[in-house]
Structures are given as C-alpha cells and as structure tokens.
Design a protein around this motif. Structure first.
Motif, PDB file in Angstrom:
ATOM      1  N   ARG A 173     -22.717 -19.158   0.321  1.00 44.10           N
ATOM      2  CA  ARG A 173     -21.968 -18.007   0.616  1.00 44.10           C
ATOM      3  C   ARG A 173     -21.836 -17.949   2.397  1.00 44.10           C
ATOM      4  O   ARG A 173     -22.698 -18.380   3.172  1.00 44.10           O
ATOM      5  CB  ARG A 173     -22.546 -16.715   0.242  1.00 44.10           C
TER       6      ARG A 173
ATOM      7  N   ASP B 297     -32.598 -18.284  -4.582  1.00 41.40           N
ATOM      8  CA  ASP B 297     -31.967 -17.283  -3.566  1.00 41.40           C
ATOM      9  C   ASP B 297     -31.674 -17.897  -2.261  1.00 41.40           C
ATOM     10  O   ASP B 297     -30.309 -17.935  -1.710  1.00 41.40           O
ATOM     11  CB  ASP B 297     -32.977 -16.321  -3.104  1.00 41.40           C
ATOM     12  N   ALA B 298     -32.331 -18.949  -1.907  1.00 37.64           N
ATOM     13  CA  ALA B 298     -31.829 -19.736  -0.666  1.00 37.64           C
ATOM     14  C   ALA B 298     -30.728 -20.631  -0.947  1.00 37.64           C
ATOM     15  O   ALA B 298     -29.763 -20.734  -0.055  1.00 37.64           O
ATOM     16  CB  ALA B 298     -33.045 -20.612  -0.283  1.00 37.64           C
TER      17      ALA B 298
ATOM     18  N   ALA C 273     -27.732 -18.743  -1.224  1.00 37.62           N
ATOM     19  CA  ALA C 273     -27.412 -18.179   0.414  1.00 37.62           C
ATOM     20  C   ALA C 273     -26.499 -19.239   1.126  1.00 37.62           C
ATOM     21  O   ALA C 273     -25.669 -18.921   1.744  1.00 37.62           O
ATOM     22  CB  ALA C 273     -28.540 -17.585   0.975  1.00 37.62           C
TER      23      ALA C 273
ATOM     24  N   PRO D  55     -21.769 -16.401   6.082  1.00 35.61           N
ATOM     25  CA  PRO D  55     -22.670 -15.274   6.933  1.00 35.61           C
ATOM     26  C   PRO D  55     -22.090 -14.172   6.766  1.00 35.61           C
ATOM     27  O   PRO D  55     -20.829 -13.831   6.684  1.00 35.61           O
ATOM     28  CB  PRO D  55     -22.638 -16.028   8.136  1.00 35.61           C
ATOM     29  N   LEU D  56     -22.745 -13.111   6.912  1.00 37.24           N
ATOM     30  CA  LEU D  56     -22.726 -11.796   6.872  1.00 37.24           C
ATOM     31  C   LEU D  56     -22.165 -11.383   8.319  1.00 37.24           C
ATOM     32  O   LEU D  56     -22.435 -12.059   9.415  1.00 37.24           O
ATOM     33  CB  LEU D  56     -24.034 -10.950   6.460  1.00 37.24           C
TER      34      LEU D  56
ATOM     35  N   TRP E 111     -44.537 -22.884   2.542  1.00 34.15           N
ATOM     36  CA  TRP E 111     -43.609 -24.025   2.150  1.00 34.15           C
ATOM     37  C   TRP E 111     -43.896 -24.953   2.925  1.00 34.15           C
ATOM     38  O   TRP E 111     -44.032 -24.928   4.306  1.00 34.15           O
ATOM     39  CB  TRP E 111     -41.965 -23.460   2.490  1.00 34.15           C
TER      40      TRP E 111
ATOM     41  N   VAL F 200     -30.844 -12.912   9.450  1.00 33.39           N
ATOM     42  CA  VAL F 200     -29.947 -12.023   9.901  1.00 33.39           C
ATOM     43  C   VAL F 200     -28.597 -12.431   9.345  1.00 33.39           C
ATOM     44  O   VAL F 200     -27.941 -11.537   8.895  1.00 33.39           O
ATOM     45  CB  VAL F 200     -30.024 -12.024  11.509  1.00 33.39           C
ATOM     46  N   ASP F 201     -28.376 -13.532   9.446  1.00 34.22           N
ATOM     47  CA  ASP F 201     -26.714 -14.045   9.055  1.00 34.22           C
ATOM     48  C   ASP F 201     -26.760 -14.284   7.576  1.00 34.22           C
ATOM     49  O   ASP F 201     -25.369 -13.756   6.915  1.00 34.22           O
ATOM     50  CB  ASP F 201     -26.717 -15.423   9.551  1.00 34.22           C
ATOM     51  N   ARG F 202     -27.835 -14.366   6.832  1.00 34.05           N
ATOM     52  CA  ARG F 202     -27.650 -14.662   5.351  1.00 34.05           C
ATOM     53  C   ARG F 202     -27.995 -13.292   4.437  1.00 34.05           C
ATOM     54  O   ARG F 202     -27.611 -13.219   3.158  1.00 34.05           O
ATOM     55  CB  ARG F 202     -28.148 -15.834   4.900  1.00 34.05           C
ATOM     56  N   PHE F 203     -28.965 -12.817   5.026  1.00 30.00           N
ATOM     57  CA  PHE F 203     -29.368 -11.640   3.988  1.00 30.00           C
ATOM     58  C   PHE F 203     -29.459 -10.127   4.747  1.00 30.00           C
ATOM     59  O   PHE F 203     -29.579  -9.319   3.626  1.00 30.00           O
ATOM     60  CB  PHE F 203     -31.069 -11.975   3.881  1.00 30.00           C
TER      61      PHE F 203
ATOM     62  N   ASP G 218     -41.445 -27.307   3.254  1.00 29.53           N
ATOM     63  CA  ASP G 218     -40.405 -27.748   4.091  1.00 29.53           C
ATOM     64  C   ASP G 218     -40.097 -27.114   5.169  1.00 29.53           C
ATOM     65  O   ASP G 218     -40.704 -26.027   5.534  1.00 29.53           O
ATOM     66  CB  ASP G 218     -39.205 -27.318   3.013  1.00 29.53           C
TER      67      ASP G 218
ATOM     68  N   LYS H 232     -41.553 -17.995  -5.927  1.00 28.38           N
ATOM     69  CA  LYS H 232     -41.329 -19.177  -5.163  1.00 28.38           C
ATOM     70  C   LYS H 232     -40.125 -19.735  -5.886  1.00 28.38           C
ATOM     71  O   LYS H 232     -39.062 -20.101  -5.171  1.00 28.38           O
ATOM     72  CB  LYS H 232     -42.445 -20.251  -4.573  1.00 28.38           C
TER      73      LYS H 232
ATOM     74  N   ILE I 247     -37.253 -17.633  -4.996  1.00 29.56           N
ATOM     75  CA  ILE I 247     -36.812 -17.748  -3.711  1.00 29.56           C
ATOM     76  C   ILE I 247     -35.912 -18.943  -3.387  1.00 29.56           C
ATOM     77  O   ILE I 247     -35.020 -18.820  -2.595  1.00 29.56           O
ATOM     78  CB  ILE I 247     -38.206 -17.722  -2.782  1.00 29.56           C
TER      79      ILE I 247
ATOM     80  N   ALA J 121     -35.221 -16.848   3.032  1.00 30.33           N
ATOM     81  CA  ALA J 121     -35.349 -16.102   1.422  1.00 30.33           C
ATOM     82  C   ALA J 121     -36.433 -15.177   1.173  1.00 30.33           C
ATOM     83  O   ALA J 121     -36.523 -14.572   0.390  1.00 30.33           O
ATOM     84  CB  ALA J 121     -34.600 -17.191   0.563  1.00 30.33           C
ATOM     85  N   SER J 122     -37.801 -16.161   1.621  1.00 25.79           N
ATOM     86  CA  SER J 122     -38.791 -15.596   1.346  1.00 25.79           C
ATOM     87  C   SER J 122     -39.018 -14.206   2.021  1.00 25.79           C
ATOM     88  O   SER J 122     -39.675 -13.356   1.414  1.00 25.79           O
ATOM     89  CB  SER J 122     -39.855 -16.566   1.794  1.00 25.79           C
TER      90      SER J 122
ATOM     91  N   ALA K 164     -32.708 -16.093  12.641  1.00 25.89           N
ATOM     92  CA  ALA K 164     -31.168 -16.194  12.848  1.00 25.89           C
ATOM     93  C   ALA K 164     -30.810 -16.269  11.202  1.00 25.89           C
ATOM     94  O   ALA K 164     -29.615 -15.414  10.805  1.00 25.89           O
ATOM     95  CB  ALA K 164     -30.743 -17.128  13.722  1.00 25.89           C
TER      96      ALA K 164
ATOM     97  N   ASP L  92     -36.936 -26.119   6.093  1.00 20.79           N
ATOM     98  CA  ASP L  92     -35.695 -25.331   5.792  1.00 20.79           C
ATOM     99  C   ASP L  92     -35.682 -23.936   6.092  1.00 20.79           C
ATOM    100  O   ASP L  92     -36.298 -23.096   5.532  1.00 20.79           O
ATOM    101  CB  ASP L  92     -35.398 -25.372   4.212  1.00 20.79           C
TER     102      ASP L  92
ATOM    103  N   ARG M  66     -22.053  -9.654  11.879  1.00 17.57           N
ATOM    104  CA  ARG M  66     -22.955  -9.469  12.806  1.00 17.57           C
ATOM    105  C   ARG M  66     -22.591  -8.362  13.712  1.00 17.57           C
ATOM    106  O   ARG M  66     -21.262  -8.059  13.916  1.00 17.57           O
ATOM    107  CB  ARG M  66     -23.134 -10.789  13.765  1.00 17.57           C
TER     108      ARG M  66
ATOM    109  N   LEU N  48     -33.559 -21.512   5.562  1.00 21.11           N
ATOM    110  CA  LEU N  48     -32.991 -20.667   4.591  1.00 21.11           C
ATOM    111  C   LEU N  48     -34.301 -20.552   3.574  1.00 21.11           C
ATOM    112  O   LEU N  48     -34.188 -19.286   3.223  1.00 21.11           O
ATOM    113  CB  LEU N  48     -32.120 -21.532   3.716  1.00 21.11           C
ATOM    114  N   LEU N  49     -35.037 -21.312   3.520  1.00 16.27           N
ATOM    115  CA  LEU N  49     -36.237 -20.938   2.629  1.00 16.27           C
ATOM    116  C   LEU N  49     -37.247 -19.919   3.204  1.00 16.27           C
ATOM    117  O   LEU N  49     -37.580 -18.849   2.483  1.00 16.27           O
ATOM    118  CB  LEU N  49     -36.950 -22.191   2.325  1.00 16.27           C
TER     119      LEU N  49
END
Lengths: 361, 455
Positions: free
Chosen positions: B35, B28-29, B32, B37-38, A307, A205-208, A309, B22, B25, A317-318, A202, A311, B40, A313-314
């Motif tokens: 910012r 990037d995280a 993100a 959310p995009l 990872w 989908v929301d962030r990337f 973690d 890494k 990344i 992002a990966s 999710a 998280d 939907r 988001l990590l």
C-alpha cells in the motif's frame, strides 16, 4: 585468599564497570579482600590500584585474578602468565573491526589488536573463562580455549539501582505526551545499527502511523563523528528531525524516565556480546523488538520479538503490533519480568558466580 | 516435577503464541509493502536531498562536473550539493552559514562554487568543474573597489539583450505555467469534489454505523439492565445470609446452654450419688454394724475354708470396704471384688485389694463361662435382678463351684438408698437356687446367708 579485578579503564557507568563492581561486592561480602587494578579510571568513587602492584597483592597460589577482557592489552596477558593462583578471564567481546572501516582508523586498529589477542588469551590455560553469553563463549572456544573451562555468566549490572532511582520528571513529561516512543539505548557506534533503526522507524511512520518519536540514548565518540553525522543525515533524509530525541549523555534519572515513558525498545544492532539494555527493558517491563544477531537472541529468550531479517518493514510491523495488541504487550512484559528474575537478578548472578568459582576449584 | 511440567507447558504455549504472532506480523508487513505511504505531517523532501542522497552516500569517485549540474538547485540545496560534489562531505554548520550569507548578499553561485573548489580542502580533493575558473575569477574581480563597480556595469550592459530574451522567455514560461496551474487547479477541484462525494459516502456509512452502534448500545444497556437485576436478586439472596447466620448463632447458643444444663444435671446426679455413697460408707463404718459383719464373715470363711482350694478363682459382688475379700485372700484364693459404692471401693483399693468400683452385675456378666471356683454376693438384687444373678452365676461357675449369697447387712437407710432387699427368705431362696441349678448346702447355717453348689 585475596582477589584482584583487572581491567584497562574503570568507569562505573559502563557495562564493564558495573560488572566489576558487582564482582567486587560479591567477593567482599564473602570476606575476600578484593581490589580493582586498572590503568585509567573515570568518574568512580571506588578506590583503584596501579596494575604494577597486582602481583604483589594477589599473585600467590591461593589468590584469585579476574581479568575483564574487552580490548587488546598485552600487559594483562603478562600478568596472567606470571600469576600462580586461580585465573579467570571475563570475556566481554570485542567488536569486529570491519564495522569501523571507513569511519575510524583508530577503532579499526584497536579492535584488530584486541581480537588478535583472543587466541593468545584462550591459550593461556586459565582456570576459568567466563563469557557474558554463549556467543562470546563460542568465540573463545573457536580460538582455542578448552571447552570445559568456558562457562557463561551474564554480567552484573545496575538495573536494581536504576529501578530504585527517581525518574527525571521533566523528561517524563516531555515523552509522556501521547506519542508512541521508540527507544534505543546504546553507544553511538556502527555495530549498533542506528541507520537500520532510523529506516525501520521511518517505515513505521510512513506505513503504520504518524504519532511516533524515536528516543536515542547513548554516548558519542569523537572518533566516530562520521557515523554520528551519517545518522543525522539519514534522519534528515527521512524528514524525521523533529521526531528524533537525542540524549547523548543521559543521566540515570533520564534513562529511567526514558524506560518508563517508552512503548517499545527497538534494537537493530548488528553485533552484541550481551547487551545490558535488553535486561533493563525486561526489568522495566518494556516490550522488545530486535534483530537476531550475535548474543541478542539468547539474551532476549522468549521475552521479545526477534527477526533475523534486515527488512525494515518487519520491524515496523512488529512495533505496530506491539503498540496496539494489549495481550501481546502483557505477555512480553510478563515473560520479560520473569526472565529478569530467573536469569539476571543480582542474587541469581551472585549465586552462579560463587558456584562457578567453587566448581572450578 | 508438576510445577516444572506446568512451566514447560506454559513456555511451549508462549512459543507457539509468539510464532503465531510473528506469522501475522509478517503478513502485516507484506500487506503494508503493497500500500501507499500514509500522508506525513512533515513537508515533502527537498529535491536536492532526494537527488544526492538516495542511498545515503556521497559519490566519492566522481571528480568531474559541469557548472550547470551544480547550479540547478537554489539556496541551501545548492550549497549542500556543492559541498558534497566538491568537498565530498555534507556541509558543516559554519561553512553552510558562510556560503548562504554570500548568496543572500547577492554573490553569484560561481563564487560559492569557487570558494569551495579553490579552498585548501577543495584543492586537496581536486574535483574538476568545467568553466568554473574564469567565472570565479570574474566574480572575484567584481568585488574589487571602483574597477569591480565598472565591471559590473559593463557586464550588465553586455547582458541586457540576453536579459530581455530571458525576460520574454520567462513571460512565456509563466503564462504556460499559469495555464498549467489553472488546469491543475481544475483537477484539484475535481479531486475535491470527488473527495467530498467520498466524504458524503463515508458520512452516510458513518450514520449507518452510528445507528448500528446505537442499536448495539441499546442491546448492551438492556443486557446490563438484566445483569443488574440478577445482581440485585443475588444481593437480596445474599442479604438472607446475615439472618441465617444469626439463626445459627442462636441455635449454637441454645445448644451450649443445653449442654451446660445437662452438665449441671449430671453434676447434681454425681453429687447425689457421692452423697449416698458417703452415707452408706458411714453406715458401713458404724461400730455395731462392723462388728456384726465381722462375725458373719467369720462364719462364711469357716464354711468356705474346707470347700474351696488354694488359688481358687473367686469373684465377690458387693465387696464393701474389702474385708471379706481380704479374708478370702487369706485362704489363698485369687479374689476380684466389685463394689458400686465408690467410697468403699476406694478404701478397699487403698488396702491393696483388687476391688473395682462399678456395677457388680455387669462385672459378673463379663466373666468367662465356667471360669470361677466361687461367687460371693453381698446383698443380692430383687426381682428380675435376682434371676439374672443366678443365671449369670450358674454360667460363670465351674461345675461344683460355690455360690454364697448373703442377705446383706440390716442397714435400712442404705437399702433404701440402693433399693436393695435387705433380708433373705431362706425357703424361697432355697427354692430359687434349686430351680437355677444349684444345690443348697444345708450344712451351712450361717446367719442371713445361703451357700449353694453348682450342679
């Protein structure tokens, strides 16, 4: 010399069944008469024999017994105590019961009894303790197995058969519609981290990005219905219902299609004794993003992004990086394929299995 | 070892590469996270879902609710919330369907709540909903035939003033909402205008970017053209390669032909030489010639018998078929003979004699200084060849060693073939030998031969 492969329930399509069949082929090919002994069987064509006959068949001083230990089974302990030959305990790990608290009392009880047997099995003085991973080996040593008798051998698997099989064309077409496919393969159980996976998906989908699908493959268990419902609920909360593709009972053709059509394997398990889907992903050159827990980091090696973690988001992002960075994709694919050939190819496993038996003797 | 090192180096490089990736990344995280959310594709989440499931769990500890709390939502959200509050679980499909059907049939929410609360499952949990029981009972009563109908009428009459008040309040609320909606529409129109302005700005930027892209494309095309031209040049150069290859093949063919011609010439020469050797051998074998030779050689042997000792080292140049060498060997001498005629040399070897085929003068040149007791020459060369012979013999002979020079047989055809002088002029030979350091043995009066001693 005769060899007996002992396990509670033999099912050819699960990881332990594949390991048993691999050992059976390896030993039989070397001229050793080998039989499988079990209490129950499921969808297998290979002949099996009652456990009560094991000691008559392979209880002598020159015989070999390999016990596949993945659940509590006092009967197996008694057999190992009485056997006079070369005894191997093949440890596949037992999920800690805490994962099933509040979900399935049956699983809590089964896993508790299984883990309670670890010190007993470790103190049997078997000639060889064969762990799927260093993580599993560490558990045996921590519970009293002599360090020198504990060795690591990744499990035999059916990846080559999967590579040779025809993919399911309908599923291939369905998944190959230009959407990024995030694949998760593993039974629907709380230690597999499905809820974290849904959160990470999710977040992606929301962030990337928007065009993504979560492909979930794995058997369900009627006793884990609450966990399954929780996954559905989490998917609904994130409004991801139409993006989640469940294949609860996937055929091998569908599994192959899923590997071929997916863009990244996302594994957010919280506990794994080995994890065969990682090996399958490497063989199919599918990049891996995973949580570093239990045996996962040592199984992946340098062939994926891992990872420690939690998280989401990590992980999101990966996945985003893997999906859009061609060089990273290529490197992960090449490292995965090389790691599969070097560490997990059937010939390599057979060679090591035979060497370990020979060394131990 | 080197491959292992290379593999380790590659692995290290891969590790550092992955570490770098890494780190990026993680950045990037973090970016993100900051910012929004995009947007939907999906519809926004239902309110009840948001309220009840923030943490994905059900509040099992709470067992006391008011009716107002549970009736705020509508339709599926209302049923979902009721299940979670009263049965502590999400609705199963048949249960949800049954309650939705009730609502769709006009049942009050209190009846749905009561159905759940006073079901066996709800009783087992025992959640308290204040004021639910009388309302539930009333709702059930209205379902009783005839009585329920009348009851509904009574309730409707009794509730008319309240309904009118609600209607007026609703009108006011609708009017207020209409004004709010107008204001909101105005804001949306402003937003649309702002968005349009931004779109125009982006369009302008896009136009600029397109122009830059066109420039880049032109530059790229130009470079591609240059590259094409260079590729063309290279291809034309490469086009010369086949003709060069043709030349090489032609030269090779010519060299092979030349080699064949040379081989042919050498073959002819060898054939001629073999033919000449056969002719000389034939002359050599002629009975009159052989008889004369035997007579001459007997005289020479008689002269040498008293002059050389046993095991004397003797070299014979022009050994013929080895007859003289055999006679010398009979004296006990260690004889090495050399014959240019291959046919005769072969015959001598077949007799067990040490006679080699080759140039006799070259053989003499390879002899050590002062190593020989005697040198016998049959048919000496003419001109410079004779001077060379005398000089080499003087060098190779021990002091006091003997040099026998025979004029050779009067074999005119053979002499013609070899270019040799057939006859010796004794006065001249004596003068020559004396000049070369030899003393002519005048006691030796053999026919066509001269015997001299190294000083």
């Amino acid at each position: 010399m005769k060899a007996a492969l002992l396990l509670p329930v033999f099912a050819s399509r699960d990881a332990i069944g594949a390991d048993v069949l691999g050992m059976l082929d390896c030993l039989t090919a070397r001229g050793i008469e080998t039989r499988i002994f079990c209490d129950g069987r499921d969808d297998v064509a290979t002949p099996t024999h009652p456990v009560s006959e094991l000691l008559r068949f392979a209880g002598g001083p020159d015989d070999l017994i390999v016990y596949h230990y993945s659940i509590g089974w006092p009967e197996a302990i008694e057999i190992l105590r009485k056997a006079r030959g070369f005894r191997v305990v093949r440890y596949h790990n037992i999920t800690p019961p805490a994962f099933f608290e509040g979900i399935s009392p049956l699983h809590v009880d089964t896993c508790s009894r299984g883990r309670a047997e670890i010190p007993v099995v470790a103190s049997l003085g078997c000639e060889l303790y064969l762990a799927d991973s260093s993580f599993n080996g560490g558990e045996l040593v921590a519970d009293g197995a002599p360090r020198d008798s504990v060795q690591v051998l990744p499990p035999f698997h059916r990846v080559e058969e999967l590579l040779d099989r025809e993919a399911d064309l309908a599923l291939l077409d369905e998944l190959g519609d230009g959407t990024f496919n995030f694949l998760m393969v593993g039974r629907v159980a709380p230690n597999k981290g499905h809820l974290d996976l849904v959160d990470a998906f999710a977040t992606y989908v929301d962030r990337f990005g928007d065009d993504a699908r979560l492909v979930l493959i794995g058997k369900t268990d009627v006793h884990l219905r609450a966990y399954e419902m929780a996954i559905h609920e989490r998917i609904a909360q994130h409004r991801l219902g139409h993006r989640a593709r469940w294949l609860l009972v996937a055929s091998e053709a569908e599994l192959k299609a899923a590997y071929l059509a997916s863009h990244v394997l996302m594994l957010l398990s919280r506990h794994e004794g080995f994890c065969v889907p990682l090996v399958e992903a490497m063989a199919f050159k599918l990049p891996i993003v995973a949580r570093a827990c239990a045996a996962v980091p040592e199984t992946i090696g340098d062939a994926g992004i891992v990872w420690p973690d939690a998280d989401p988001l990590l992980f999101a992002a990966s996945a985003n990086r893997v999906l859009h960075d061609r060089e990273l994709q290529w490197r992960l694919q090449e490292r995965g394929a090389a790691r599969y050939r070097a560490e997990f190819a059937p010939a390599r496993l057979q060679e090591r299995f035979v060497a370990l038996l020979g060394l131990a003797r | 070892m080197s491959s292992a090192r290379a593999e380790n180096a590659a692995s290290d490089a891969n590790d550092s590469y992955l570490a770098g990736v890494k780190a990026e990344i993680r950045a990037d995280a973090d970016a993100a996270r900051m910012r929004a959310p995009l947007p939907r594709k999906e519809a926004p989440p239902a309110r009840s879902a948001e309220r009840l499931s923030h943490d994905g769990t059900i509040d099992r500890a709470r067992l006391d609710y008011s009716i107002a709390e549970l009736t705020g939502d509508h339709y599926t959200a209302f049923v979902d919330a009721a299940f979670r509050a009263l049965l502590k679980r999400p609705p199963d499909e048949p249960g949800l369907d049954a309650q939705i059907r009730l609502l769709a049939a006009g049942a009050p929410k209190a009846e749905v709540l009561g159905n759940l609360r006073y079901s066996p499952e709800g009783r087992a949990i025992g959640t308290r909903v204040r004021g639910l029981l009388p309302r539930y009972a009333l709702a059930k009563l209205t379902r009783v035939p005839v009585v329920g109908f009348g009851l509904n009428w009574l309730i409707a009459f009794a509730g008319l003033p309240l309904m009118l008040r609600h209607q007026r309040a609703a009108d006011t609320r609708n009017a207020a909402q209409f004004l709010d909606a107008q204001a909101h529409a105005g804001r949306i129109a402003d937003d649309v205008r702002g968005t349009n302005a931004r779109v125009d700005g982006v369009r302008g930027e896009l136009g600029e970017a397109s122009a830059r892209l066109a420039q880049l494309t032109a530059s790229f095309d130009e470079r591609v053209g240059t590259l094409d031209a260079r590729v063309g040049e290279t291809e034309s150069r490469l086009g010369d390669v086949p003709s060069l290859r043709h030349y090489v093949h032609a030269v090779n063919h010519w060299l092979v032909s030349l080699q064949a011609a040379i081989d042919g010439i050498e073959g002819a020469s060898d054939a001629n030489r073999a033919h000449a050797d056969a002719l000389i051998a034939a002359v050599h074998d002629a009975s009159e010639v052989a008889a004369a030779r035997a007579a001459r050689q007997s005289a020479w042997i008689a002269a040498l018998r008293d002059r050389i000792g046993a095991r004397a080292r003797v070299v014979e140049l022009g050994s013929g078929d080895g007859s003289f060498a055999a006679a010398l060997a009979g004296l006990g001498a260690d004889v090495a003979g050399f014959e240019s005629n291959g046919v005769l040399a072969r015959r001598a070897r077949e007799r067990g004699l040490n006679v080699a085929a080759g140039d006799p003068m070259a053989a003499l040149a390879r002899c050590e200084d002062r190593s020989l007791d005697a040198v016998a020459v049959s048919g000496p060369p003419a001109g410079d060849g004779l001077a060379t012979l005398l000089a080499e013999a003087a060098r190779a002979l021990k002091p006091g060693g003997w040099l026998l020079i025979a004029a050779g047989e009067p074999k005119r055809l053979a002499d013609l073939a070899n270019g040799r002088v057939a006859m010796l002029d004794r006065p001249i030979a004596s003068a020559l030998l004396g000049a070369a350091g030899f003393a002519v043995d005048t006691a030796f009066g053999g026919p066509d031969a001269v015997l001299a001693r190294r000083a």
